[in-house]
Design an enzyme around this catalytic site. Structure first.
Site, PDB file in Angstrom:
ATOM      1  CG  ASP A 178      -0.342  -0.569   2.465  1.00 13.41           C
ATOM      2  OD1 ASP A 178       0.894  -0.504   2.602  1.00 13.41           O
ATOM      3  OD2 ASP A 178      -1.078  -1.087   3.316  1.00 13.41           O
TER       4      ASP A 178
ATOM      5  CG  ASN B 129      -9.053  -1.672  11.865  1.00 10.23           C
ATOM      6  OD1 ASN B 129      -8.057  -2.291  11.495  1.00 10.23           O
ATOM      7  ND2 ASN B 129      -9.536  -0.635  11.197  1.00 10.23           N
TER       8      ASN B 129
ATOM      9  CG  HIS C  55      -5.946  -2.388   8.729  1.00  6.19           C
ATOM     10  ND1 HIS C  55      -6.020  -1.048   9.063  1.00  6.19           N
ATOM     11  CD2 HIS C  55      -4.641  -2.715   8.934  1.00  6.19           C
ATOM     12  CE1 HIS C  55      -4.840  -0.614   9.427  1.00  6.19           C
ATOM     13  NE2 HIS C  55      -3.981  -1.599   9.372  1.00  6.19           N
TER      14      HIS C  55
ATOM     15  CD  GLU D 103      -8.847   0.713   7.561  1.00  2.00           C
ATOM     16  OE1 GLU D 103      -8.771  -0.201   8.404  1.00  2.00           O
ATOM     17  OE2 GLU D 103      -8.221   1.796   7.690  1.00  2.00           O
TER      18      GLU D 103
HETATM   19  C1  F6R Z   1       1.386  -1.494   6.143  1.00  3.13           C
HETATM   20  C2  F6R Z   1       0.070  -2.139   6.205  1.00  3.13           C
HETATM   21  C3  F6R Z   1      -0.727  -2.169   7.464  1.00  3.13           C
HETATM   22  C4  F6R Z   1       0.113  -2.445   8.711  1.00  3.13           C
HETATM   23  C5  F6R Z   1      -0.758  -2.442   9.956  1.00  3.13           C
HETATM   24  C6  F6R Z   1       0.066  -2.654  11.221  1.00  3.13           C
HETATM   25  O1  F6R Z   1       1.947  -1.593   4.854  1.00  3.13           O
HETATM   26  O2  F6R Z   1      -0.374  -2.614   5.216  1.00  3.13           O
HETATM   27  O3  F6R Z   1      -1.718  -3.158   7.356  1.00  3.13           O
HETATM   28  O4  F6R Z   1       0.758  -3.679   8.568  1.00  3.13           O
HETATM   29  O5  F6R Z   1      -1.434  -1.223  10.064  1.00  3.13           O
HETATM   30  O6  F6R Z   1       0.916  -1.586  11.403  1.00  3.13           O
HETATM   31  P1  F6R Z   1       2.035  -1.599  12.529  1.00  3.13           P
HETATM   32  O7  F6R Z   1       3.003  -2.663  12.161  1.00  3.13           O
HETATM   33  O8  F6R Z   1       2.664  -0.234  12.467  1.00  3.13           O
HETATM   34  O9  F6R Z   1       1.339  -1.876  13.819  1.00  3.13           O
END
Ligand code: F6R
Length: 245
Positions: free
Chosen positions: A67, A135, A137, A142
């Protein structure tokens, strides 16, 4: 779905970096799906150390990131282009042409369509690394995301914007409200998937992922339908799991 509960996040980085290094050594043109955020940073550090010490060759490896935020210049310190360059790519002998990250500038709808096409026309992703949102995702899919979703522009949830504020603390920028993300169907096309989860704030999502009903309310639960998923969770992230797993 296989689950390994580790004592801490260092153990996750050790395990995951060994798997990635093993794959790159065994298949020089491996295709990796990569994540940003806090979770993979320690793993990326170990990949860099290994490259410096053991000269693991990344020259034929290709990567696809999950992303990118909409509206941030690539040089912006909060963009995922910048994150990946700093945390991994500039330290390896990977070719620029082999690195793929969604383009969050210009005609973003068109960019998302082109990114999906690029992935589908490329050799299959061998190994997809995922983090997980509190959450549930994965990527920026989401709650409410469809199992058939492909790469597209999405609105970030309030919870995600709040969680990601910590990265924007020292800058004038506010967290973008939109991103381009690989879809659930895009992620599920990878041959093997590993999801890493650390900390108590991921415990509810990890429970939904491993023991919940498959539902759009917890996009992570769609991974239950994939034939090769490994979950690496530390004790805090695994703390709500019932013993049966
Ligand atoms: C990042 C992504 C997100 C993160 C998730 C956890 O490229 O796709 O899904 O993996 O938000 O983020 P952290 O590791 O910062 O807790």
């Amino acid at each position: 779905m296989h689950l390994i509960v580790t004592k801490d996040s260092d153990e996750i980085a050790n395990l995951l970096s060994k798997i990635v290094i093993g794959l790159v050594n065994q298949k020089s043109n491996a295709v990796l799906g990569l994540a940003t955020g806090s979770s993979p940073i320690a793993t990326y550090k170990l990949l860099i150390e290994d490259h410096q010490t053991n000269k693991t060759d990344w020259s034929n490896v290709s990567t696809f990131n999950l992303d990118e935020y909409v509206g941030l210049q690539q040089e912006n310190h909060n963009s995922y282009h910048y994150f990946m360059e700093e945390q991994l790519f500039k330290h390896l002998n990977i070719k620029k042409a082999n690195i793929h990250i969604p383009n969050g500038l210009g005609d973003v709808k068109q960019n998302a369509t082109e990114y999906e096409k690029l992935i589908s026309e490329h050799q299959q992703i061998d190994f997809q690394i995922l983090g997980i949102g509190s959450n549930g995702h994965i990527g920026f899919n989401e709650p409410g995301s469809d199992v058939k979703s492909v790469t597209r522009v999405v609105e970030l949830s309030k919870e995600t914007i709040q969680a990601n504020k910590r990265f924007f603390a020292s800058s004038q920028d506010t967290v973008p409200t939109q991103a381009i993300t690989m879809g659930i169907a895009t992620i599920l096309k990878a041959k093997n998937i590993v999801l890493i989860a650390t900390g108590k704030n991921k415990a509810e999502a990890v429970k939904a992922l491993v023991q919940g009903k498959v539902s759009e309310k917890w996009p992570c639960s769609y991974l239950q339908n994939h034939p090769s998923v490994l979950i690496l969770a530390d004790q805090a992230a695994a703390s709500l799991l019932e013993q049966k797993s």
